[in-house]
Enzyme design. Structure first.
Site, short mmCIF file in Angstrom:
data_model
loop_
_atom_site.label_atom_id
_atom_site.label_comp_id
_atom_site.label_asym_id
_atom_site.label_seq_id
_atom_site.Cartn_x
_atom_site.Cartn_y
_atom_site.Cartn_z
N ASN A 162 20.69 66.89 50.57
CA ASN A 162 20.49 65.47 50.86
C ASN A 162 21.21 65.11 52.15
OD1 ASN A 162 19.93 62.62 50.31
ND2 ASN A 162 22.09 62.42 49.77
N GLY A 202 10.93 57.45 57.03
CA GLY A 202 10.72 58.87 57.29
C GLY A 202 11.14 59.36 58.66
N THR A 203 12.14 58.73 59.28
CA THR A 203 12.56 59.24 60.59
C THR A 203 13.25 60.60 60.45
OG1 THR A 203 14.73 58.13 60.60
CG2 THR A 203 12.86 56.91 61.53
N ASN A 204 13.93 60.84 59.34
CA ASN A 204 14.51 62.17 59.13
C ASN A 204 13.43 63.21 58.88
OD1 ASN A 204 17.59 62.28 59.17
ND2 ASN A 204 17.17 60.38 58.03
N HIS A 241 23.18 61.99 53.88
CA HIS A 241 23.78 60.70 53.53
C HIS A 241 24.40 60.11 54.79
CE1 HIS A 241 25.59 57.62 51.04
NE2 HIS A 241 26.69 57.78 51.76
N MET A 250 15.14 57.50 47.52
CA MET A 250 15.98 56.48 46.93
C MET A 250 16.05 56.52 45.40
SD MET A 250 17.49 55.16 49.41
CE MET A 250 17.36 55.13 51.20
N ILE A 258 17.54 58.73 42.01
CA ILE A 258 18.55 59.75 41.68
C ILE A 258 17.87 60.85 40.86
CG2 ILE A 258 20.74 60.18 40.48
CD1 ILE A 258 21.25 58.29 42.73
N LEU A 259 18.03 62.10 41.28
CA LEU A 259 17.44 63.21 40.53
C LEU A 259 18.38 63.62 39.40
CD1 LEU A 259 16.06 65.41 43.45
CD2 LEU A 259 14.86 63.68 42.08
C1 GAR Z 1 18.73 57.47 56.24
O1 GAR Z 1 19.72 56.80 56.96
C2 GAR Z 1 19.35 58.29 55.13
O2 GAR Z 1 20.56 58.88 55.50
C3 GAR Z 1 19.56 57.23 54.07
O3 GAR Z 1 18.39 56.44 54.14
C4 GAR Z 1 17.86 56.46 55.46
C5 GAR Z 1 16.41 56.89 55.41
O4 GAR Z 1 15.81 56.74 56.67
N1 GAR Z 1 19.77 57.83 52.79
C6 GAR Z 1 20.62 57.33 51.90
O5 GAR Z 1 21.24 56.31 52.06
C7 GAR Z 1 20.77 58.15 50.63
N2 GAR Z 1 21.94 57.78 49.90
P1 GAR Z 1 14.44 57.51 57.04
O6 GAR Z 1 13.43 57.20 55.93
O7 GAR Z 1 14.03 56.91 58.33
O8 GAR Z 1 14.73 58.98 57.14
#
Ligand code: GAR
Length: 206
Positions: free
Chosen positions: A109, A13-15, A111, A92, A94-95
């Site tokens: 999203n 969840g850093t994003n 990516h 993670m 797919i919707l």
């Molecule tokens: C992030 O790097 C995001 O871009 C990637 O998973 C990580 C989640 O990190 N998403 C994908 O690869 C989707 N195809 P987070 O939980 O720390 O935000």
């Protein structure tokens, strides 16, 4: 106009944290995160939501008979919370199905590559950075895009490039892409959408 935002997560969840921080600085263009929905009960993202006072819930694929039922459960929860904009931040699953129709052009999203490189089915998390290193690209980055029926195939909203360094491992590259790109362009895209500045083709209007 305040937009009700749901953030869908599966992991650290850093994003999500970058979005919470932006909201606390009034930088989400009037948007408010009303719900954090996780596909995993043990996602640290749920702890981040709780600390920020945002309601969290878990909808896990394995509790549903098929993907249609799983997607409908997500759709119901989003509609219950009157969500306008859905942000996938490390989600993670797919919707698919009705959810994509009801929320057409209202799901985005992030990516961790410069789409169309290293994207599509099977490219997620560290695998994306491993693929970039295996290929030997000197520049990678992150993309925020609309979500449609094609994995990572919706219209692009924002991208940011990040340098690959000679000694990078998937982990060091992932961290640099997050810091220099994802945590910046995701809140920026949410803000632009909440201000009505992104059209359905992903173009930024004045
Ligand atoms: C992030 O790097 C995001 O871009 C990637 O998973 C990580 C989640 O990190 N998403 C994908 O690869 C989707 N195809 P987070 O939980 O720390 O935000």
């Amino acid at each position: 106009m305040v937009k009700n935002i749901a953030v869908l997560v599966s992991g650290g969840g850093t994003n999500l944290q970058a979005l919470i921080n932006a909201q606390q600085r009034n930088e989400l263009g009037g948007g408010e995160i009303r719900l954090v929905l996780s596909s995993r009960a043990d996602a640290y993202a749920l702890v981040r939501a709780e600390k920020a006072g945002i309601p969290g819930c878990v909808i896990s694929r394995k509790e549903y008979a098929d993907t249609a039922a799983f997607n409908d459960a997500i759709l119901n929860r989003l509609q219950q919370a009157e969500i306008d904009l859905v942000v996938l931040a490390g989600f993670m699953s797919i919707l698919s199905g009705r959810l994509l129709q009801v929320y057409r052009n209202r799901i985005i999203n992030v990516h961790p590559s410069l789409i169309p490189a290293f994207c599509g089915d099977g490219y997620y998390g560290l695998r994306v950075h491993q693929a970039a290193l295996d290929y030997g690209v000197k520049v990678t980055g992150a993309t925020v895009h609309f979500v449609n029926e094609i994995t990572d195939g919706g219209r692009i909203i924002l991208q940011k490039a990040v340098e690959v360094l000679p000694d990078d491992t998937p982990e060091t590259l992932q961290r640099r892409v997050m810091e220099q790109a994802e945590w910046k362009i995701l809140p920026m895209a949410v803000s632009l959408i909440c201000q009505g500045k992104i059209d359905e083709n992903g173009r930024v209007s004045k």
